[in-house]
Design an enzyme around this catalytic site. Structure first.
Site, PDB file in Angstrom:
ATOM      1  N   CYS A 154       0.827  -1.209   0.000  1.00 26.52           N
ATOM      2  CA  CYS A 154       0.000   0.000   0.000  1.00 26.52           C
ATOM      3  C   CYS A 154       0.865   1.264   0.000  1.00 26.52           C
ATOM      4  O   CYS A 154       0.802   2.057  -0.951  1.00 26.52           O
ATOM      5  CB  CYS A 154      -0.959  -0.021   1.179  1.00 26.52           C
ATOM      6  SG  CYS A 154      -1.990   1.455   1.299  1.00 26.52           S
ATOM      7  N   GLU A 173      -3.860  -3.759  -4.881  1.00 26.00           N
ATOM      8  CA  GLU A 173      -3.779  -2.311  -5.068  1.00 26.00           C
ATOM      9  C   GLU A 173      -4.268  -1.934  -6.464  1.00 26.00           C
ATOM     10  O   GLU A 173      -5.011  -0.965  -6.647  1.00 26.00           O
ATOM     11  CB  GLU A 173      -2.344  -1.821  -4.864  1.00 26.00           C
ATOM     12  CG  GLU A 173      -1.920  -1.702  -3.425  1.00 26.00           C
ATOM     13  CD  GLU A 173      -2.656  -0.605  -2.683  1.00 26.00           C
ATOM     14  OE1 GLU A 173      -2.932   0.456  -3.286  1.00 26.00           O
ATOM     15  OE2 GLU A 173      -2.976  -0.796  -1.498  1.00 26.00           O
TER      16      GLU A 173
END
Length: 226
Positions: free
Chosen positions: A137, A208
């Site tokens: 992230c 993601e």
């Protein structure tokens, strides 16, 4: 090569895909659809709440007081600091941020990503698994933002350029600490364990990508029926 460096190298092609997908390209050009922007904000608000909870699950897995202190600070950053990036997007939308996120969304791809992190936090004693699930992230945001600032296609006249400015530096400390955690916690791991941890990292990198794409298409659960 350090373990963390190997993970980043293997994830690079996925990050290239994320950069070239329509969400980030829309950010770059300054023409990201308003509805996609609001969807992202709503989904990310839900995601960050769970991300903070996973930090809390990490705390019992670390031994040093300074590591506990860092994790607590990161929870605080999620609650207060990262809202700055969200406010940039809310300004682009032209609406109050709190009003935007008052409408909740919980899309399939976001659900899958969050459960991936929770699984590794609960099922694996070694904190390396949890950190490998979390680390993409900040790393993806850092890598994308730094690349965008060097891209001649970046629309500097758009408020969205400030989003790249924010993430180009704000993730540096977290990425560095996660790298050190991963290198230290995998020192005694077997080859098979390191492979599992690597897969955990790469899967989160794909999550993601899916997160940005789900926002762009405003993904929903397709239950069928009437």
């Amino acid at each position: 090569m350090l373990f963390s460096e190997a993970l980043k190298k293997e994830s690079q092609h996925i990050i290239d895909d994320i950069y070239n997908d329509p969400f980030i390209q829309g950010m770059l050009q300054g023409d990201l659809p308003i509805d996609a922007t609001k969807f992202y904000l709503r989904a990310d608000a839900s995601y960050l709440k769970e991300f903070a909870n996973i930090y809390a699950l990490l705390i019992p897995k670390v031994n040093k007081l300074e590591d506990v202190k860092f994790l607590v600070e990161q929870i605080q950053f999620i609650v207060e600091g990262e809202v700055e990036a969200h406010e940039i997007l809310a300004e682009y939308v032209g609406e109050n941020y709190d009003n935007i996120v008052s409408e909740k969304v919980w899309p399939p791809s976001g659900d899958h990503y969050i459960k991936h992190m929770y699984f590794n936090a609960y099922a694996k004693e070694n904190a390396a698994y949890t950190i490998a699930a979390m680390a993409p992230c900040p790393y993806v945001y850092q890598a994308i933002a730094q690349r965008a600032l060097q891209d001649k296609q970046l629309n500097r006249n758009s408020i969205l350029a400030k989003w790249f400015d924010f993430y180009s530096t704000e993730m540096d400390e977290l990425v560095d600490v996660f790298d050190k955690f991963l290198n230290k916690l995998t020192e005694a791991c077997t080859v098979d364990e390191k492979h599992e941890i690597k897969m955990c990292f790469l899967q989160s990198t794909i999550h993601e990508r899916n997160f940005f794409n789900m926002s762009y298409i405003e993904e929903d659960w397709l239950y069928g029926g009437e």
